[in-house]
Design a protein around this motif. Structure first.
Motif: not given
Length: 280
Positions: A115-135
Motif C-alpha cells: 500500500x506504499x507504507x513503511x518505506x525502508x532502505x534494505x541495503x546500501x552502496x549499490x551503484x545500480x542494482x538492476x536485477x532482482x531474483x529470489x532463490x
C-alpha cells in the motif's frame, strides 16, 4: 517480464507501455501506457506493480497510483521490483557514476508494503542494482549490480550480491576487482559479492531456473566487446560462484524469466523480441 494471473506473460516497453502477450498468437497487446522508462514489473495478488523513473506504481481494477514517488534518479533510476514475504523490493540506482549522494534513497535496494507504507532502505552502496531474483529453494534475495565506469576495459567486475538488511556493498569507496576476484579500496564493513561477472557487461534481469541463476548481460551501447549474452551462475556457499556463458547472439538482453520447468525466456531489448530456450 513477469507472469500474471493464469500464467499470462506481461512485458514493459521502453516507450512507457505494459503489454500482455497472448499465449495462442504470441502477439503483444498494450494494456497500459504513460510510464517513464518502466524497468520493473511484478504481480502480487490481484495488483500489478510497475517500477519506473522516480516512482513505484500500483495498478488494480483499472486504476493506477504512485505508492512511492519523488524518488531520486539521474544517471540511473528505479529498477526491477519483486515481492518477498508480503513486501515489495526494488532497486534505486545512483544519480552519478562515482559521487557522494545527497539522498539516502539513492544507490540502494528499497522495500515497501504493497500500500506504499513503511518505506525502508534494505541495503546500501549499490551503484545500480538492476536485477532482482529470489532463490525458490532458500528464499534468499539477490541483485545484479552495474559497477562504476572509467577504469579501463578490464575493470571493475560487474557483480551479483546477496541482499540482506543492513548490508553495505561498497560504492563509491570500494569496488570489485575482476582480475583479483576480491574487493579493493576502502572496504571495511563491505559485504563481498557472491559472483564476479565480466566488466562492462551491464547485468540486468535475473531468474532462477533449475539449479542455477541466469543473468541477462545487456552490454554497451557503442561496443560489442562485452555482454550481449546470458550467463549461468552456480552459487556456492562461502566462495565466489561459478560463472559460465549460457547463450549468445543477442543484441541487448535485458530480462529473463523461467517458464515452468521446461524453458527460459529472454527479452532482447535491442530487437524487440522474447526468445524461448528449451531444455533438451
Amino acid at each position: 517480464m513477469a507472469f500474471g494471473p493464469r500464467g499470462i506473460l506481461y512485458v514493459t516497453q521502453e516507450g512507457g507501455e505494459v503489454v500482455r502477450v497472448d499465449p495462442r498468437t504470441r502477439r503483444p497487446r498494450v494494456i497500459l501506457r504513460g510510464f517513464r522508462t518502466p524497468l520493473g514489473l511484478d504481480w502480487y495478488r490481484s495488483a500489478l506493480f510497475v517500477s519506473a523513473q522516480g516512482a513505484l506504481w500500483r495498478v488494480e481494477r483499472g486504476e493506477r497510483r504512485a505508492i512511492v514517488k519523488n524518488l531520486p534518479f539521474g544517471r540511473h533510476q528505479q529498477d526491477n521490483v519483486l515481492e518477498r514475504r508480503g513486501r515489495l523490493y526494488f532497486g534505486s540506482g545512483s544519480t552519478c557514476d562515482v559521487c557522494a549522494e545527497r539522498n539516502r534513497l539513492s544507490a540502494t535496494v528499497l522495500s515497501v508494503l504493497p500500500d506504499g507504507k513503511d518505506l525502508r532502505v534494505v541495503a546500501r552502496g549499490l551503484r545500480n542494482p538492476f536485477g532482482l531474483a529470489l532463490d525458490p529453494r532458500t528464499g534468499r534475495l539477490y541483485a545484479s549490480v552495474n559497477e562504476r565506469d572509467e577504469l579501463g576495459e578490464k575493470e571493475p567486475a560487474e557483480t551479483v550480491v546477496e541482499i540482506r538488511p543492513g548490508r553495505h556493498f561498497g560504492w563509491p569507496r570500494c569496488r570489485p576487482s575482476h582480475r583479483l576476484k576480491r574487493l579493493v579500496g576502502r572496504c571495511r564493513g563491505v559485504t563481498p559479492p557472491v559472483a564476479y561477472l565480466e566488466p562492462h557487461s551491464a547485468p540486468a534481469g535475473m531468474a532462477f531456473w533449475g539449479d542455477a541463476l541466469y543473468v541477462a548481460e545487456w552490454g554497451e551501447y557503442l561496443k560489442r566487446t562485452h555482454g550481449r549474452k546470458v550467463s549461468r551462475v552456480v552459487l556456492r556457499e562461502g566462495r565466489p560462484a561459478g560463472v559460465s556463458t549460457f547463450a549468445t547472439g543477442f543484441e541487448h538482453p535485458i530480462a529473463v524469466a523461467a517458464y515452468r520447468e521446461t524453458s527460459l525466456l529472454v527479452a532482447d531489448h535491442g530487437r524487440g523480441v522474447v526468445y524461448r530456450i528449451r531444455r533438451r
